[in-house]
Design a protein around this motif. Structure first.
Motif, PDB file in Angstrom:
ATOM      1  N   ASP A 152     -14.490 -25.762   4.311  1.00 22.01           N
ATOM      2  CA  ASP A 152     -13.241 -26.074   4.742  1.00 22.01           C
ATOM      3  C   ASP A 152     -12.012 -25.783   4.272  1.00 22.01           C
ATOM      4  O   ASP A 152     -11.173 -26.752   3.617  1.00 22.01           O
ATOM      5  N   LYS A 153     -11.762 -24.375   4.132  1.00 21.05           N
ATOM      6  CA  LYS A 153     -10.874 -23.834   3.114  1.00 21.05           C
ATOM      7  C   LYS A 153     -10.394 -23.136   3.962  1.00 21.05           C
ATOM      8  O   LYS A 153     -10.101 -22.495   5.485  1.00 21.05           O
ATOM      9  N   THR A 154      -8.309 -22.548   3.628  1.00 20.95           N
ATOM     10  CA  THR A 154      -7.446 -21.915   4.375  1.00 20.95           C
ATOM     11  C   THR A 154      -8.383 -20.212   3.858  1.00 20.95           C
ATOM     12  O   THR A 154      -8.991 -20.240   3.002  1.00 20.95           O
ATOM     13  N   ALA A 155      -7.655 -19.463   4.625  1.00 20.63           N
ATOM     14  CA  ALA A 155      -7.372 -17.535   4.524  1.00 20.63           C
ATOM     15  C   ALA A 155      -7.332 -17.699   3.239  1.00 20.63           C
ATOM     16  O   ALA A 155      -8.561 -16.626   2.297  1.00 20.63           O
ATOM     17  N   GLY A 156      -6.950 -18.719   2.886  1.00 15.90           N
ATOM     18  CA  GLY A 156      -6.499 -17.199   1.450  1.00 15.90           C
ATOM     19  C   GLY A 156      -7.454 -18.004  -0.034  1.00 15.90           C
ATOM     20  O   GLY A 156      -7.727 -17.982  -0.697  1.00 15.90           O
ATOM     21  N   GLU A 157      -7.034 -19.600   0.150  1.00 16.64           N
ATOM     22  CA  GLU A 157      -8.377 -19.958  -1.125  1.00 16.64           C
ATOM     23  C   GLU A 157      -9.563 -19.637  -0.777  1.00 16.64           C
ATOM     24  O   GLU A 157     -10.635 -18.999  -1.827  1.00 16.64           O
ATOM     25  N   LEU A 158      -9.801 -18.677   0.528  1.00 21.37           N
ATOM     26  CA  LEU A 158     -11.374 -18.433   0.917  1.00 21.37           C
ATOM     27  C   LEU A 158     -11.641 -16.784   0.098  1.00 21.37           C
ATOM     28  O   LEU A 158     -12.354 -16.207  -0.162  1.00 21.37           O
ATOM     29  N   ASN A 159      -9.863 -15.954   0.781  1.00 18.11           N
ATOM     30  CA  ASN A 159     -10.235 -14.451   0.565  1.00 18.11           C
ATOM     31  C   ASN A 159      -9.210 -14.340  -0.426  1.00 18.11           C
ATOM     32  O   ASN A 159      -8.942 -13.212   0.059  1.00 18.11           O
ATOM     33  N   GLY A 160      -8.231 -15.068  -0.882  1.00 19.62           N
ATOM     34  CA  GLY A 160      -6.905 -14.785  -1.513  1.00 19.62           C
ATOM     35  C   GLY A 160      -7.053 -13.939  -3.053  1.00 19.62           C
ATOM     36  O   GLY A 160      -6.158 -14.113  -3.155  1.00 19.62           O
ATOM     37  N   LEU A 161      -8.254 -13.547  -3.723  1.00 17.50           N
ATOM     38  CA  LEU A 161      -8.103 -13.004  -4.861  1.00 17.50           C
ATOM     39  C   LEU A 161      -8.004 -11.614  -3.869  1.00 17.50           C
ATOM     40  O   LEU A 161      -8.643 -10.388  -4.703  1.00 17.50           O
ATOM     41  N   PHE A 162      -6.912 -11.290  -3.391  1.00 15.54           N
ATOM     42  CA  PHE A 162      -7.339 -10.119  -3.025  1.00 15.54           C
ATOM     43  C   PHE A 162      -5.515  -9.957  -2.956  1.00 15.54           C
ATOM     44  O   PHE A 162      -5.072 -11.018  -2.177  1.00 15.54           O
ATOM     45  N   SER A 163      -4.745  -9.258  -2.783  1.00 20.95           N
ATOM     46  CA  SER A 163      -2.909  -9.017  -3.199  1.00 20.95           C
ATOM     47  C   SER A 163      -2.872  -7.028  -2.219  1.00 20.95           C
ATOM     48  O   SER A 163      -3.681  -6.284  -3.159  1.00 20.95           O
ATOM     49  N   CYS A 164      -1.102  -7.351  -2.470  1.00 22.75           N
ATOM     50  CA  CYS A 164      -0.854  -6.250  -1.844  1.00 22.75           C
ATOM     51  C   CYS A 164       0.388  -5.894  -2.758  1.00 22.75           C
ATOM     52  O   CYS A 164       0.769  -6.164  -2.680  1.00 22.75           O
ATOM     53  N   ALA A 165       0.412  -4.874  -3.261  1.00 25.15           N
ATOM     54  CA  ALA A 165       2.197  -4.150  -2.783  1.00 25.15           C
ATOM     55  C   ALA A 165       1.666  -2.633  -3.656  1.00 25.15           C
ATOM     56  O   ALA A 165       1.042  -1.430  -3.725  1.00 25.15           O
ATOM     57  N   GLU A 166       3.682  -2.197  -3.826  1.00 25.69           N
ATOM     58  CA  GLU A 166       3.381  -0.698  -4.320  1.00 25.69           C
ATOM     59  C   GLU A 166       3.967  -0.753  -5.284  1.00 25.69           C
ATOM     60  O   GLU A 166       4.676  -1.599  -6.121  1.00 25.69           O
ATOM     61  N   TRP A 167       2.519  -0.092  -6.350  1.00 21.58           N
ATOM     62  CA  TRP A 167       3.176   0.000  -7.569  1.00 21.58           C
ATOM     63  C   TRP A 167       3.139   1.524  -8.173  1.00 21.58           C
ATOM     64  O   TRP A 167       2.913   2.683  -7.200  1.00 21.58           O
ATOM     65  N   THR A 168       4.045   1.106  -8.686  1.00 22.97           N
ATOM     66  CA  THR A 168       5.202   2.479  -9.602  1.00 22.97           C
ATOM     67  C   THR A 168       4.157   2.953 -10.827  1.00 22.97           C
ATOM     68  O   THR A 168       4.311   2.154 -11.747  1.00 22.97           O
ATOM     69  N   GLY A 169       3.801   4.155 -11.387  1.00 21.24           N
ATOM     70  CA  GLY A 169       3.634   4.256 -12.346  1.00 21.24           C
ATOM     71  C   GLY A 169       3.294   5.502 -12.410  1.00 21.24           C
ATOM     72  O   GLY A 169       3.751   7.131 -12.189  1.00 21.24           O
ATOM     73  N   ILE A 170       2.507   6.017 -13.586  1.00 26.44           N
ATOM     74  CA  ILE A 170       2.183   7.752 -14.739  1.00 26.44           C
ATOM     75  C   ILE A 170       0.584   7.962 -13.843  1.00 26.44           C
ATOM     76  O   ILE A 170       0.062   7.072 -14.403  1.00 26.44           O
ATOM     77  N   PRO A 171       0.543   8.838 -13.385  1.00 25.43           N
ATOM     78  CA  PRO A 171      -0.549   9.507 -13.205  1.00 25.43           C
ATOM     79  C   PRO A 171      -1.860   9.400 -14.337  1.00 25.43           C
ATOM     80  O   PRO A 171      -1.212   9.492 -15.781  1.00 25.43           O
ATOM     81  N   LEU A 172      -3.060   8.605 -14.300  1.00 24.19           N
ATOM     82  CA  LEU A 172      -3.287   8.279 -15.917  1.00 24.19           C
ATOM     83  C   LEU A 172      -3.728   9.995 -16.599  1.00 24.19           C
ATOM     84  O   LEU A 172      -3.563  10.429 -17.705  1.00 24.19           O
ATOM     85  N   ARG A 173      -3.877  10.786 -15.555  1.00 20.98           N
ATOM     86  CA  ARG A 173      -4.181  12.318 -15.715  1.00 20.98           C
ATOM     87  C   ARG A 173      -3.571  12.993 -16.541  1.00 20.98           C
ATOM     88  O   ARG A 173      -3.909  13.908 -17.539  1.00 20.98           O
ATOM     89  N   LEU A 174      -1.758  12.673 -16.041  1.00 23.07           N
ATOM     90  CA  LEU A 174      -0.979  13.568 -17.313  1.00 23.07           C
ATOM     91  C   LEU A 174      -1.186  13.048 -18.698  1.00 23.07           C
ATOM     92  O   LEU A 174      -0.383  14.253 -19.522  1.00 23.07           O
ATOM     93  N   LEU A 175      -1.295  11.747 -18.859  1.00 16.87           N
ATOM     94  CA  LEU A 175      -1.808  11.217 -20.419  1.00 16.87           C
ATOM     95  C   LEU A 175      -2.402  11.612 -21.232  1.00 16.87           C
ATOM     96  O   LEU A 175      -2.947  11.590 -22.499  1.00 16.87           O
ATOM     97  N   LEU A 176      -3.826  12.052 -20.244  1.00 15.99           N
ATOM     98  CA  LEU A 176      -4.950  12.586 -20.728  1.00 15.99           C
ATOM     99  C   LEU A 176      -4.517  14.187 -21.339  1.00 15.99           C
ATOM    100  O   LEU A 176      -5.176  14.278 -21.921  1.00 15.99           O
ATOM    101  N   GLU A 177      -3.725  14.732 -20.381  1.00 16.48           N
ATOM    102  CA  GLU A 177      -3.885  16.147 -20.526  1.00 16.48           C
ATOM    103  C   GLU A 177      -2.979  15.884 -21.543  1.00 16.48           C
ATOM    104  O   GLU A 177      -3.328  17.200 -22.474  1.00 16.48           O
ATOM    105  N   GLU A 178      -1.546  15.496 -22.051  1.00 22.39           N
ATOM    106  CA  GLU A 178      -1.373  15.516 -22.550  1.00 22.39           C
ATOM    107  C   GLU A 178      -1.428  14.778 -23.927  1.00 22.39           C
ATOM    108  O   GLU A 178      -1.862  15.886 -25.093  1.00 22.39           O
ATOM    109  N   ALA A 179      -3.092  14.632 -24.364  1.00 27.63           N
ATOM    110  CA  ALA A 179      -4.021  14.384 -25.256  1.00 27.63           C
ATOM    111  C   ALA A 179      -5.066  15.038 -25.517  1.00 27.63           C
ATOM    112  O   ALA A 179      -5.179  15.452 -26.698  1.00 27.63           O
ATOM    113  N   GLY A 180      -4.870  16.093 -24.363  1.00 25.67           N
ATOM    114  CA  GLY A 180      -5.985  17.110 -24.251  1.00 25.67           C
ATOM    115  C   GLY A 180      -7.645  16.763 -24.813  1.00 25.67           C
ATOM    116  O   GLY A 180      -8.110  16.855 -25.098  1.00 25.67           O
TER     117      GLY A 180
END
Ligand SMILES: Nc1nc2c(c(=O)[nH]1)N[C@H]1C(S)=C(S)[C@@H](COP(=O)(O)O)O[C@H]1N2
Ligand SMILES: [Mo]
Length: 407
Positions: A152-180
């Motif tokens: 007998d728990k809440t929605a967050g206690e049962l299922n809240g190892l889940f979150s959503c955000a707007e993430w901003t960053g660099i595609p990893l591909r770019l850095l891998l290409e730079e490293a060749g």
């Protein structure tokens, strides 16, 4: 209406809403509330919630010997829309939050590359970035619903190892290409700068397609809990792949079979076999309102609403049942769907005061449908369940009390 057990068309809410929710009739004379009779608080450097709003991460569990190792969950039932405020993003760390000075932190790209690279935080801030709204879900999320008894728990206690955000960053591909990177390689190993030195292998294809080195979370620099100054983000995949406090990416042939992918994060089946590298999170949904431990104050119309997501693509549809799965009605998806982007679904429901069981069932663009609890558990070994995505059932008692139930 009988067949749908009170689930209504969205228009019923909009057209016939007069009197559905009791509103106080406007009184003739209104006294002046204190906040209207003088100026309010001045500005502040960094905002905080209204003093009338108290929001907390839930189930903050630490290990008795290492209190910094553990998890906390997002209070899903207290939020609306799809984004998780940074202060409430779930946390999972294996050895606490390292206090990293960004000016001394480096990200190295090494292994099968022509030009090994070492990037500073300031260097990375100058690279072209992308912004995406994505969920992160721990593969251990909803584990409690795989146990023999419904807690007998809440929605967050049962299922809240889940979150959503707007993430901003660099595609990893770019850095891998730079490293060749050597195109004949097929795996990477990413490692964090925490004391656990947490590391995971991921297929090169997956990294090239979608992974990013995230620097911003809902517009501000990452929180320490989420990996400041930088983390890997592998959209749609188990949270464990998204290495926080990222310090190195090694290009290699074959996976490394690290501790995380041998002792943990494998899926054991009843027949004794195990799946390793089951990376994608399956299609799932949870009704957050009404949900566990809430009480419906009176009979009448309620908006049933919740979240749905999939690691195999975008959400196509969500059906809701008010009779434990005997009949279903399509809910309105009331936010922009997209790959690995959670949606908010909504549908009006008239509660007559009879016991009811509310459920939601999501389908994704890859053609997968969320299974019942029994279906989800058919093949998995008891007590060792990652990636559980069975339908969440909320029982509404005659008293209006809502609780977690297994059908
Ligand atoms: N370096 C490092 N990265 C890590 C972890 C960790 O303990 N150390 N935990 C992983 C796990 S198990 C999950 S589910 C996600 C959680 O991300 P969050 O804490 O930002 O919600 O981070 C992953 N990345
Ligand atoms: Mo996790």
């Amino acid at each position: 209406m009988q067949r749908s057990n009170g689930l209504l068309d969205r228009r019923a809410f909009l057209v016939g809403s007069a009197g559905l929710v009791s509103a106080t009739v406007l009184a003739g004379t209104q006294t002046k509330e204190p906040w209207r009779s003088g100026p309010g608080q001045p500005m502040s450097a960094y905002g905080s919630p209204s003093p009338y709003v108290s929001l907390k991460r839930l189930q903050i569990t630490g290990h008795p010997l290492a209190p910094e190792a553990g998890a906390s969950s997002t209070p899903l039932e207290r939020l609306n829309g799809t984004l998780t405020p940074n202060s409430l993003h779930f946390e999972r760390h294996h050895s606490g939050i390292p206090n990293i000075d960004p000016s001394r932190h480096r990200l190295q790209i090494i292994g099968r590359v022509e030009r090994p690279q070492s990037f500073g935080y300031e260097d990375l801030l100058r690279y072209p970035m992308v912004s995406r709204i994505l969920f992160i879900e721990c593969s251990g999320n909803s584990y409690a619903n795989t146990l023999p008894q419904a807690l007998d728990k809440t929605a967050g206690e049962l299922n809240g190892l889940f979150s959503c955000a707007e993430w901003t960053g660099i595609p990893l591909r770019l850095l891998l290409e730079e490293a060749g990177f050597d195109p004949k390689s097929d795996w990477l190993v990413a490692e964090g700068a925490d004391a656990a030195g947490m590391n995971r292998s991921l297929p090169l294809d997956l990294a090239l397609e979608d992974a990013m080195v995230a620097l911003f979370q809902n517009g501000e620099p990452l929180r320490g809990e989420q990996g400041f100054p930088m983390r890997l983000l592998v959209p749609g995949c188990e949270g464990n792949l998204s290495i926080k406090w990222l310090r190195s990416v090694e290009v290699r042939k074959g996976p490394a079979h690290t501790r995380e992918e041998t002792s943990k994060y494998t899926d054991l089946f009843k027949n004794g076999r195990a799946d390793q590298f089951s990376l994608r999170m399956d299609v799932k949904s949870v009704i957050t309102n009404p949900s566990g431990q809430m009480g419906l104050p009176n009979h009448g119309v309620y908006e049933v609403s919740g979240l749905a997501w999939s690691g195999h693509g975008s959400i196509d549809s969500v059906d809701v049942s008010a009779d434990g799965g005997s009949s279903w009605r399509r809910a309105e998806i009331q936010s922009q769907p997209g790959p690995y982007r959670p949606v908010r679904f909504r549908i009006p429901w008239r509660w007559t005061g009879q016991p009811a069981v509310l459920q939601s069932r999501a389908s994704d663009s890859a053609g997968h449908q969320q299974p019942t609890r029994a279906e989800a558990l058919t093949n998995s070994a008891p007590g060792l369940t990652y990636h559980y995505n069975g339908i969440q059932s909320w029982q509404v008692a005659q008293s209006g009390r809502v609780s977690n139930v297994f059908l």
